[in-house]
Design a protein around this motif. Structure first.
Motif, PDB file in Angstrom:
ATOM      1  N   GLU A  49      48.886  71.390  37.144  1.00  0.00           N
ATOM      2  CA  GLU A  49      48.145  70.540  36.747  1.00  0.00           C
ATOM      3  C   GLU A  49      47.713  70.574  35.469  1.00  0.00           C
ATOM      4  N   CYS A  50      47.061  69.398  34.402  1.00  0.00           N
ATOM      5  CA  CYS A  50      46.734  69.950  33.033  1.00  0.00           C
ATOM      6  C   CYS A  50      45.699  69.801  33.080  1.00  0.00           C
ATOM      7  N   SER A  51      45.051  70.820  32.007  1.00  0.00           N
ATOM      8  CA  SER A  51      43.584  71.799  32.577  1.00  0.00           C
ATOM      9  C   SER A  51      42.572  70.800  31.326  1.00  0.00           C
ATOM     10  N   CYS A  52      43.672  70.672  29.653  1.00  0.00           N
ATOM     11  CA  CYS A  52      43.165  70.170  28.853  1.00  0.00           C
ATOM     12  C   CYS A  52      44.301  70.199  28.165  1.00  0.00           C
ATOM     13  N   CYS A  53      44.519  68.820  27.169  1.00  0.00           N
ATOM     14  CA  CYS A  53      45.667  68.452  26.057  1.00  0.00           C
ATOM     15  C   CYS A  53      44.949  68.138  25.191  1.00  0.00           C
ATOM     16  N   ASP A  54      44.826  68.105  24.053  1.00  0.00           N
ATOM     17  CA  ASP A  54      44.031  67.903  22.688  1.00  0.00           C
ATOM     18  C   ASP A  54      44.957  68.333  21.418  1.00  0.00           C
ATOM     19  N   ASP A  55      44.530  68.080  20.549  1.00  0.00           N
ATOM     20  CA  ASP A  55      45.845  67.673  19.392  1.00  0.00           C
ATOM     21  C   ASP A  55      46.340  69.673  18.522  1.00  0.00           C
ATOM     22  N   ASN A  56      45.530  70.344  19.415  1.00  0.00           N
ATOM     23  CA  ASN A  56      45.129  71.394  18.791  1.00  0.00           C
ATOM     24  C   ASN A  56      45.833  72.527  19.922  1.00  0.00           C
ATOM     25  N   MET A  57      46.278  71.944  21.353  1.00  0.00           N
ATOM     26  CA  MET A  57      45.775  72.603  23.027  1.00  0.00           C
ATOM     27  C   MET A  57      46.510  72.228  23.555  1.00  0.00           C
TER      28      MET A  57
END
Length: 80
Positions: free
Chosen positions: A50-58
Motif C-alpha cells: 500500500e502506498c502510504s505517501c508519494c511526493d516529489d522527494n519521497m
C-alpha cells in the motif's frame, strides 16, 4: 564505463524486525516514476503493498505481507 554509487552504513542502520529502506543513488537527478508503476513493481517483488505517501522527494510503501506479531498485536512497517 559503469559507475556504482554506495552509501556507507553502520550497524545502527540495520535492525532485525525493523523497517527496510531502499535509497536509490544516482549521479544525476532522475524523474520519479508514476505511483502506479512503482506499486506494480513493489508488489511483484515483495507482495501486497500500500502506498502510504508519494511526493516529489519521497515515496513510502507498507509491505502488507511482511507483518510482525508483538505482544501488543500485529504491526506492519512502513518503508520510506
Amino acid at each position: 564505463m559503469e559507475e556504482i554509487f554506495q552509501k556507507k552504513t553502520d550497524e545502527m542502520d540495520c535492525q532485525p524486525g525493523g523497517p527496510f529502506v531502499i535509497q536509490m543513488l544516482f549521479k544525476n537527478p532522475v524523474e520519479l516514476p508514476e505511483k502506479e508503476h512503482m506499486t506494480d513493481v513493489m508488489q511483484r517483488h515483495i507482495g501486497t503493498t500500500e502506498c502510504s505517501c508519494c511526493d516529489d522527494n519521497m515515496v513510502g510503501f507498507t509491505a502488507l505481507d511482511h507483518v510482525v506479531e508483538l505482544e501488543e498485536g500485529k504491526k506492519s512497517y512502513v518503508s520510506r
